[in-house]
Design a protein around this motif. Structure first.
Motif, PDB file in Angstrom:
ATOM      1  N   LEU A 224       0.804  -1.215   0.000  1.00 42.40           N
ATOM      2  CA  LEU A 224       0.000   0.000   0.000  1.00 42.40           C
ATOM      3  C   LEU A 224       0.842   1.272   0.000  1.00 42.40           C
ATOM      4  N   THR A 225       2.012   1.234   0.625  1.00 37.69           N
ATOM      5  CA  THR A 225       2.851   2.437   0.653  1.00 37.69           C
ATOM      6  C   THR A 225       3.233   2.881  -0.752  1.00 37.69           C
ATOM      7  N   SER A 226       3.446   1.931  -1.656  1.00 42.21           N
ATOM      8  CA  SER A 226       3.767   2.275  -3.043  1.00 42.21           C
ATOM      9  C   SER A 226       2.588   2.949  -3.719  1.00 42.21           C
ATOM     10  N   VAL A 227       1.385   2.453  -3.424  1.00 43.71           N
ATOM     11  CA  VAL A 227       0.172   3.043  -3.995  1.00 43.71           C
ATOM     12  C   VAL A 227      -0.020   4.462  -3.475  1.00 43.71           C
ATOM     13  N   TYR A 228       0.203   4.654  -2.187  1.00 40.36           N
ATOM     14  CA  TYR A 228       0.078   5.993  -1.604  1.00 40.36           C
ATOM     15  C   TYR A 228       1.087   6.955  -2.239  1.00 40.36           C
ATOM     16  N   ALA A 229       2.310   6.492  -2.440  1.00 41.66           N
ATOM     17  CA  ALA A 229       3.342   7.340  -3.053  1.00 41.66           C
ATOM     18  C   ALA A 229       2.944   7.721  -4.477  1.00 41.66           C
ATOM     19  N   LYS A 230       2.423   6.755  -5.229  1.00 42.47           N
ATOM     20  CA  LYS A 230       2.014   7.021  -6.606  1.00 42.47           C
ATOM     21  C   LYS A 230       0.848   8.001  -6.648  1.00 42.47           C
ATOM     22  N   LEU A 231      -0.126   7.840  -5.752  1.00 47.79           N
ATOM     23  CA  LEU A 231      -1.270   8.752  -5.698  1.00 47.79           C
ATOM     24  C   LEU A 231      -0.825  10.168  -5.342  1.00 47.79           C
ATOM     25  N   ARG A 232       0.072  10.268  -4.376  1.00 48.54           N
ATOM     26  CA  ARG A 232       0.533  11.604  -3.974  1.00 48.54           C
ATOM     27  C   ARG A 232       1.284  12.284  -5.103  1.00 48.54           C
ATOM     28  N   GLU A 233       2.078  11.525  -5.842  1.00 49.98           N
ATOM     29  CA  GLU A 233       2.797  12.056  -6.994  1.00 49.98           C
ATOM     30  C   GLU A 233       1.813  12.527  -8.064  1.00 49.98           C
ATOM     31  N   TRP A 234       0.779  11.728  -8.308  1.00 48.89           N
ATOM     32  CA  TRP A 234      -0.225  12.069  -9.327  1.00 48.89           C
ATOM     33  C   TRP A 234      -0.958  13.349  -8.940  1.00 48.89           C
ATOM     34  N   VAL A 235      -1.357  13.439  -7.685  1.00 51.70           N
ATOM     35  CA  VAL A 235      -2.069  14.630  -7.203  1.00 51.70           C
ATOM     36  C   VAL A 235      -1.230  15.888  -7.440  1.00 51.70           C
ATOM     37  N   GLU A 236       0.052  15.805  -7.136  1.00 48.46           N
ATOM     38  CA  GLU A 236       0.946  16.959  -7.312  1.00 48.46           C
ATOM     39  C   GLU A 236       1.129  17.302  -8.783  1.00 48.46           C
ATOM     40  N   ASN A 237       1.388  16.284  -9.587  1.00 46.13           N
ATOM     41  CA  ASN A 237       1.671  16.522 -11.007  1.00 46.13           C
ATOM     42  C   ASN A 237       0.455  17.018 -11.786  1.00 46.13           C
ATOM     43  N   GLU A 238      -0.752  16.631 -11.344  1.00 44.86           N
ATOM     44  CA  GLU A 238      -1.970  17.012 -12.066  1.00 44.86           C
ATOM     45  C   GLU A 238      -2.592  18.311 -11.551  1.00 44.86           C
ATOM     46  N   GLY A 239      -1.938  18.940 -10.592  1.00 45.79           N
ATOM     47  CA  GLY A 239      -2.421  20.227 -10.110  1.00 45.79           C
ATOM     48  C   GLY A 239      -3.583  20.156  -9.140  1.00 45.79           C
ATOM     49  N   TYR A 240      -3.671  19.087  -8.382  1.00 47.49           N
ATOM     50  CA  TYR A 240      -4.729  18.945  -7.368  1.00 47.49           C
ATOM     51  C   TYR A 240      -4.130  19.082  -5.975  1.00 47.49           C
ATOM     52  N   LYS A 241      -4.976  19.113  -4.963  1.00 45.03           N
ATOM     53  CA  LYS A 241      -4.532  19.084  -3.580  1.00 45.03           C
ATOM     54  C   LYS A 241      -5.521  18.269  -2.755  1.00 45.03           C
ATOM     55  N   LEU A 242      -5.024  17.664  -1.689  1.00 48.02           N
ATOM     56  CA  LEU A 242      -5.876  16.868  -0.810  1.00 48.02           C
ATOM     57  C   LEU A 242      -6.808  17.781  -0.026  1.00 48.02           C
ATOM     58  N   VAL A 243      -8.076  17.353   0.122  1.00 46.81           N
ATOM     59  CA  VAL A 243      -9.038  18.168   0.861  1.00 46.81           C
ATOM     60  C   VAL A 243      -9.545  17.469   2.120  1.00 46.81           C
ATOM     61  N   SER A 244      -9.309  16.185   2.248  1.00 46.58           N
ATOM     62  CA  SER A 244      -9.685  15.465   3.469  1.00 46.58           C
ATOM     63  C   SER A 244      -8.873  14.171   3.554  1.00 46.58           C
ATOM     64  N   SER A 245      -9.123  13.404   4.595  1.00 46.86           N
ATOM     65  CA  SER A 245      -8.305  12.218   4.880  1.00 46.86           C
ATOM     66  C   SER A 245      -8.451  11.136   3.809  1.00 46.86           C
ATOM     67  N   PRO A 246      -7.351  10.488   3.444  1.00 48.30           N
ATOM     68  CA  PRO A 246      -7.424   9.364   2.505  1.00 48.30           C
ATOM     69  C   PRO A 246      -8.079   8.160   3.168  1.00 48.30           C
ATOM     70  N   TYR A 247      -8.621   7.274   2.351  1.00 44.48           N
ATOM     71  CA  TYR A 247      -9.237   6.083   2.923  1.00 44.48           C
ATOM     72  C   TYR A 247      -9.065   4.880   2.006  1.00 44.48           C
ATOM     73  N   GLU A 248      -9.188   3.712   2.620  1.00 46.38           N
ATOM     74  CA  GLU A 248      -9.056   2.448   1.901  1.00 46.38           C
ATOM     75  C   GLU A 248     -10.373   1.691   1.966  1.00 46.38           C
ATOM     76  N   VAL A 249     -10.722   1.031   0.869  1.00 43.26           N
ATOM     77  CA  VAL A 249     -11.907   0.184   0.820  1.00 43.26           C
ATOM     78  C   VAL A 249     -11.445  -1.233   0.520  1.00 43.26           C
ATOM     79  N   TYR A 250     -11.821  -2.173   1.386  1.00 46.56           N
ATOM     80  CA  TYR A 250     -11.361  -3.555   1.245  1.00 46.56           C
ATOM     81  C   TYR A 250     -12.383  -4.357   0.444  1.00 46.56           C
TER      82      TYR A 250
END
Length: 274
Positions: A224-250
């Motif tokens: 999961l840490t790799s997925v989180y790193a990739k998501l954070r990179e995507w958010v930065e590169n695409e010009g977005y920002k986090l607005v609330s807590s991340p979550y996982e769905v099993y």
């Protein structure tokens, strides 16, 4: 009677360890000579020592073994069966994790031999922008240490499912975990366990909808840490920002997956344009 040396030799336990066991009250000498302090063990204690050795070989801690040794009621055998089953599951989970690690290492070695960078797998993690609808969730929020997570997930989700069953609530989705802490802290993290529910009863709250960066992990939670790193990179590169807590769905129950590769987890980052 057996001297501490004889007892040590038969059971394969050092005299130093036997003295420590006596110190913590795990197994005491049957007799101590008051004049010279020599320790002696009875033949019947061989069985007790072998039982301790057996539990140690099953990776029970000394504290756990001491608790088991103190059971003297009619249900002691039943209790032992329960804890052995639990320990077997823990060991099987570790074996599965080691098997996955060995497979991963083999793939990395093969890629390196082909001239493929070891971290190139990050490029295979897909991210998409999705619109999530608001949902009503039955939740339980706890401060969880790093050691709590493995057992905590089952405990808290179990309580939520029990409440849903007792109150005859309608389930609308699979379990999810929302991480509220701004940073990772091994001493404790603000963690919310939740299940989507139809009825807005006591113990539920609204989880707002909106835009989310989403990625799907097919594999063990250790990735999961790799997925989180990739998501954070995507958010930065695409010009977005986090607005609330991340979550996982099993999506899949880890206990139902035949292999680590069969586990599916969705990760969501609520976002908006900068």
């Amino acid at each position: 009677m057996l001297s501490i040396g004889e007892f040590s030799k038969i059971c394969g336990v050092s005299t130093k360890t036997l003295r420590y066991y006596a110190e913590i009250g795990l197994i005491n000498p049957d007799e101590i000579n008051p004049e010279n302090g020599y320790r002696y063990y009875s033949i019947r204690q061989l069985k007790k020592m072998l039982f301790i050795n057996r539990l140690k070989s099953y990776h029970f801690s000394l504290e756990e073994i001491k608790t088991i040794m103190e059971w003297e009621d009619d249900q002691s055998e039943e209790k032992l069966g329960i804890v052995l089953n639990r320990k077997r599951r823990e060991i099987q989970e570790k074996l599965n994790a080691f098997e996955y690690t060995l497979k991963q290492m083999s793939n990395d070695i093969l890629n390196l031999e082909k001239g493929i960078p070891i971290m190139s797998y990050l490029g295979d993690i897909e991210v998409q922008l999705v619109e999530i609808q608001p949902m009503n969730i039955l939740y339980m929020r706890q401060m969880m240490t790093s050691d709590d997570y493995a057992l905590g997930y089952g405990t808290y989700f179990g309580r939520l499912y029990e409440k849903a069953a007792t109150e005859k609530l309608t389930l609308l989705g699979t379990p999810m975990t929302i991480y509220h802490s701004p940073e990772y802290n091994p001493a404790g993290n603000d963690t919310e366990f939740a299940i989507p529910i139809k009825e807005p009863v006591k113990g539920t709250r609204d989880l707002p909808g909106g835009l989310c960066a989403k990625s799907v992990l097919k594999g063990p939670y250790s990735e999961l840490t790799s997925v989180y790193a990739k998501l954070r990179e995507w958010v930065e590169n695409e010009g977005y920002k986090l607005v609330s807590s991340p979550y996982e769905v099993y999506v899949t129950d880890p206990n139902q997956a035949s292999a680590a590769e069969g586990m599916i987890t969705e990760v969501y980052f609520p976002v908006k344009k900068k």
